[in-house]
Design an enzyme around this catalytic site. Structure first.
Site, PDB file in Angstrom:
ATOM      1  N   HIS A 105       0.801  -1.078   0.579  1.00 49.80           N
ATOM      2  CA  HIS A 105      -0.076   0.101   0.047  1.00 49.80           C
ATOM      3  C   HIS A 105       0.960   1.770  -0.290  1.00 49.80           C
ATOM      4  O   HIS A 105       2.477   1.459   0.651  1.00 49.80           O
ATOM      5  CB  HIS A 105      -1.055   0.416   1.541  1.00 49.80           C
ATOM      6  CG  HIS A 105      -1.693  -0.891   1.077  1.00 49.80           C
ATOM      7  ND1 HIS A 105      -3.250  -1.069   0.680  1.00 49.80           N
ATOM      8  CD2 HIS A 105      -1.893  -2.403   1.755  1.00 49.80           C
ATOM      9  CE1 HIS A 105      -3.829  -1.938   0.371  1.00 49.80           C
ATOM     10  NE2 HIS A 105      -3.145  -2.740   1.459  1.00 49.80           N
ATOM     11  N   GLU A 126       0.971   4.039   1.939  1.00 47.97           N
ATOM     12  CA  GLU A 126       1.367   4.273   2.984  1.00 47.97           C
ATOM     13  C   GLU A 126       2.855   3.308   3.762  1.00 47.97           C
ATOM     14  O   GLU A 126       3.216   3.576   4.902  1.00 47.97           O
ATOM     15  CB  GLU A 126       0.650   4.358   4.214  1.00 47.97           C
ATOM     16  CG  GLU A 126      -0.740   2.970   4.691  1.00 47.97           C
ATOM     17  CD  GLU A 126      -1.498   2.289   3.872  1.00 47.97           C
ATOM     18  OE1 GLU A 126      -2.209   1.968   3.730  1.00 47.97           O
ATOM     19  OE2 GLU A 126      -1.747   2.851   2.548  1.00 47.97           O
TER      20      GLU A 126
END
Length: 54
Positions: A50, A52
């Site tokens: 992902h 992040e």
């Protein structure tokens, strides 16, 4: 739009150009971008890549 949101959008567009899902993120501290990334789940066939996390 502020510079931080624009940076996240730029990361999302980069992910889309790579053939992935257009999600970008930035980490800001004291008014300065200290990290940025985008989803790479599709590009690297890895469910934990992902934005992040990169």
């Amino acid at each position: 739009m502020d510079q931080f949101m624009q940076a996240a959008i730029d990361e999302a567009r980069l992910g889309r150009r790579e053939g992935g899902i257009p999600i970008g993120s930035v980490l800001v501290r004291n008014g300065e971008i200290v990290a940025k990334g985008h989803n790479k789940r599709v590009q690297e066939l890895n469910p934990i890549k992902h934005g992040e996390m990169s």
